[in-house]
Enzyme design. Structure first.
Site, PDB file in Angstrom:
ATOM      1  N   SER A 118      -1.835   0.753  -4.888  1.00 12.10           N
ATOM      2  CA  SER A 118      -1.202   1.403  -3.744  1.00 12.10           C
ATOM      3  C   SER A 118      -1.940   2.688  -3.388  1.00 12.10           C
ATOM      4  CB  SER A 118       0.262   1.720  -4.051  1.00 12.10           C
ATOM      5  OG  SER A 118       0.354   2.706  -5.072  1.00 12.10           O
ATOM      6  N   HIS A 119      -1.705   3.172  -2.158  1.00  8.08           N
ATOM      7  CA  HIS A 119      -2.383   4.390  -1.712  1.00  8.08           C
ATOM      8  C   HIS A 119      -2.103   5.569  -2.626  1.00  8.08           C
ATOM      9  CE1 HIS A 119      -2.690   2.831   2.714  1.00  8.08           C
ATOM     10  NE2 HIS A 119      -3.697   2.439   1.977  1.00  8.08           N
ATOM     11  N   ALA A 120      -0.833   5.759  -3.004  1.00  4.33           N
ATOM     12  CA  ALA A 120      -0.488   6.915  -3.818  1.00  4.33           C
ATOM     13  C   ALA A 120      -1.147   6.841  -5.193  1.00  4.33           C
ATOM     14  CB  ALA A 120       1.021   7.036  -3.960  1.00  4.33           C
ATOM     15  N   VAL A 147       0.824  -1.203   0.000  1.00  4.16           N
ATOM     16  CA  VAL A 147       0.000   0.000   0.000  1.00  4.16           C
ATOM     17  C   VAL A 147       0.860   1.255   0.000  1.00  4.16           C
ATOM     18  CG1 VAL A 147      -1.958  -1.159   1.061  1.00  4.16           C
ATOM     19  CG2 VAL A 147      -0.293   0.010   2.517  1.00  4.16           C
TER      20      VAL A 147
END
Length: 409
Positions: free
Chosen positions: A365-367, A190
Site C-alpha cells: 500500500s502507499h502508506a 493502495v
C-alpha cells in the site's frame, strides 16, 4: 498540449505517463488515453507568481480558484470524443513522481469514474493544485516546489475492475514476485482500507499465498465510487488463483524488462482481461515474510499482537490512537501511530512518528511504501488494534516479525 498516451515520454509528461507510454509502445495491456503535458500546467499558472510565494495554501487556492481555460476544455472534449466519451480515470504525473529516488506514492490527487469535459477539467485543475497540498509538500520536505517542478495529468479509460492489486517485481533474476489482490477497484488496496490477499511467486513459478478476510470493496456506480460489503462467502475466497498469480508475475517480468529494473505495478482484471494501470521503480522493498504465519510466529513475544511486517526495524514508544484527521493534533514526535488504516493524507504524521500499526492494509500500500522510504517500523493488519491498545501506553513494534507488544504484556 494534449498528447496521446502511446506517445508520452517522461521529459514532457512525467514519470508515470512516460512509463505507461513506454509499455503501450511495447504492446503491453495499458488502458487507452491521453496526457495533458507540463505545457498545459505551465500555461495555466504562468501569471500566478507561484514561484515567489512562501504560502503553499495560497498557491493551491490560487490554482483551484482559476477556471480552466476554454481552449483546454475544448481540447479535452475532442480527446474524450476520440475515446468514445467513456468514464475516465484522471491521474497526476508530476515531474518528481514515480522516480527511482522517490515514489511520491499517493501524494498527488487522482480520480476515477469522471465523465465529460467539464468534470475532467475540474479534476485536472485539482491535480495541478495538489502539487501544493500539505501531504505532497511534507513528502518533498520543502515548503514550496523547487524551480522546474510541474504537473502533467493522465486521462485514461476507466476500468470497472472485478479484481485489482499491486505487484512488486523482483530485484534479481529468479527472485520472488510479491502480489496483493482484492475485490473491486484498486484504491482500497493502495489506500490501505482493506487487507488484501498476498501471493509470492518464486522464480520457478511456484506460488504461496495468504488469504485475507476482505470485508469491503470499492466499485463505480455511475460517476460515484461506492464502498460495499463483500458477501460473507467471498470474503475469504482467493481473489485470484495461483495460475493468475503466475501469469501476473510473467507480465511483471515483461514490464521490468521494458522499464529497466524492478517495478511497483498497479494492475486490474476487468472483463476477464488483465490491465496495467501504473508502473514505477521500486524505491523501498518490503521486509521478507516471517518464517511462519504472523498468527503463530514462533519469535513473537508472549502476549504480543501480531500482523504483517510492513517496514523493517524495531522501536519502543508511546501509543497514540488515531482514528481520523480529528486526532492528528494529538500526535507528538516519537509517538507510535495506532490506526484503522493510513491513507496518503496522513503522510505528515509518518514524518514525525516513530512507528505505525494499522488494523488493515497490505505491505504494498502507499502508506507502507512511504513508511519504508522514511525508515520507520510498521506492522499492518493487526485486528482491532485501536481497541486492544490504549493511548499513552508504551509499546514495542517489530517491523521484521510483525509483533506489537505492550510493556505490561
Amino acid at each position: 498540449m494534449i498528447i496521446p498516451l502511446t506517445e508520452a515520454v517522461s521529459d514532457t509528461c512525467g514519470g508515470k505517463a512516460g512509463a505507461l507510454g513506454a509499455l503501450l509502445r511495447a504492446g503491453l495491456p495499458v488502458p487507452d488515453g491521453f496526457v495533458l503535458s507540463y505545457a498545459a500546467y505551465l500555461a495555466a499558472v504562468r501569471d500566478l507568481d507561484l514561484g515567489v510565494s512562501d504560502d503553499p495554501d495560497a498557491m493551491r487556492q490560487a490554482i483551484e480558484a482559476r477556471p480552466v481555460h476554454a481552449s483546454v476544455i475544448d481540447a479535452l472534449g475532442r480527446a474524450l470524443d476520440g475515446l468514445g466519451d467513456p468514464p475516465v480515470a484522471v491521474r497526476s504525473s508530476a515531474s518528481n513522481e514515480d522516480t527511482g529516488h522517490a515514489s511520491a506514492a499517493g501524494q498527488h490527487e487522482s480520480f476515477l469514474a469522471v465523465r465529460g469535459a467539464g468534470q475532467v477539467a475540474d479534476a485536472v485543475r485539482t491535480c495541478w493544485a495538489s502539487l501544493f497540498s500539505p501531504r505532497a509538500i511534507d513528502y518533498r520536505r520543502d515548503d514550496r516546489p523547487p524551480d522546474g517542478l510541474a504537473m502533467a495529468v493522465i486521462v485514461q479509460r476507466h476500468l470497472d475492475a472485478e479484481v485489482s492489486g499491486v505487484m512488486f517485481t523482483p530485484a534479481h533474476a529468479h527472485g520472488t514476485t510479491e502480489i496483493e489482490a482484492s475485490w473491486g477497484l484498486g484504491p482500497s488496496i493502495v489506500g490501505g482500507t482493506v487487507t488484501p490477499d498476498a501471493y509470492r511467486v518464486a522464480g520457478d513459478g511456484s506460488v504461496t499465498r495468504t488469504i485475507a478476510d476482505k470485508r469491503t470493496r470499492l466499485d463505480r456506480h455511475g460517476t460515484r465510487l461506492v464502498v460495499r460489503d463483500v458477501p460473507a462467502p467471498a470474503r475469504d475466497r482467493p481473489a485470484i488463483d495461483d495460475a493468475t498469480a503466475a501469469r501476473l508475475a510473467g507480465l511483471g517480468g515483461q514490464i521490468a524488462a521494458v522499464l529497466g529494473g524492478p517495478q511497483d505495478v498497479e494492475w486490474a482484471i476487468a472483463g476477464g482481461r488483465t490491465w496495467v494501470l501504473q508502473a514505477r521503480p521500486v524505491t523501498a522493498a518490503p521486509p521478507p515474510p516471517p518464517p511462519s504465519p504472523p498468527s503463530v510466529a514462533s519469535d513473537a513475544p508472549s502476549g504480543a499482537l501480531t500482523g504483517t511486517p510492513g517496514s523493517r526495524g524495531s522501536v519502543t514508544g508511546t501509543a497514540r490512537i488515531v482514528r481520523g484527521p480529528g486526532d492528528f493534533a494529538r500526535v507528538r514526535p516519537g509517538d507510535i501511530l495506532v490506526c484503522p488504516f493510513t491513507d496518503p493524507a496522513w503522510t505528515p504524521l509518518l514524518r514525525i512518528a516513530a512507528g505505525v500499526v494499522t488494523e488493515t492494509g497490505g505491505v504494498l500500500s502507499h502508506a507502507a511504501i512511504v513508511a519504508r522510504e522514511l525508515g520507520i517500523p510498521a506492522v499492518l493488519g493487526v485486528p482491532d488494534a485501536t481497541s486492544r491498545l490504549h493511548d499513552d501506553t508504551v509499546i514495542t513494534v517489530d517491523g521484521a516479525t510483525g509483533a506489537v507488544t505492550a510493556t505490561d504484556a
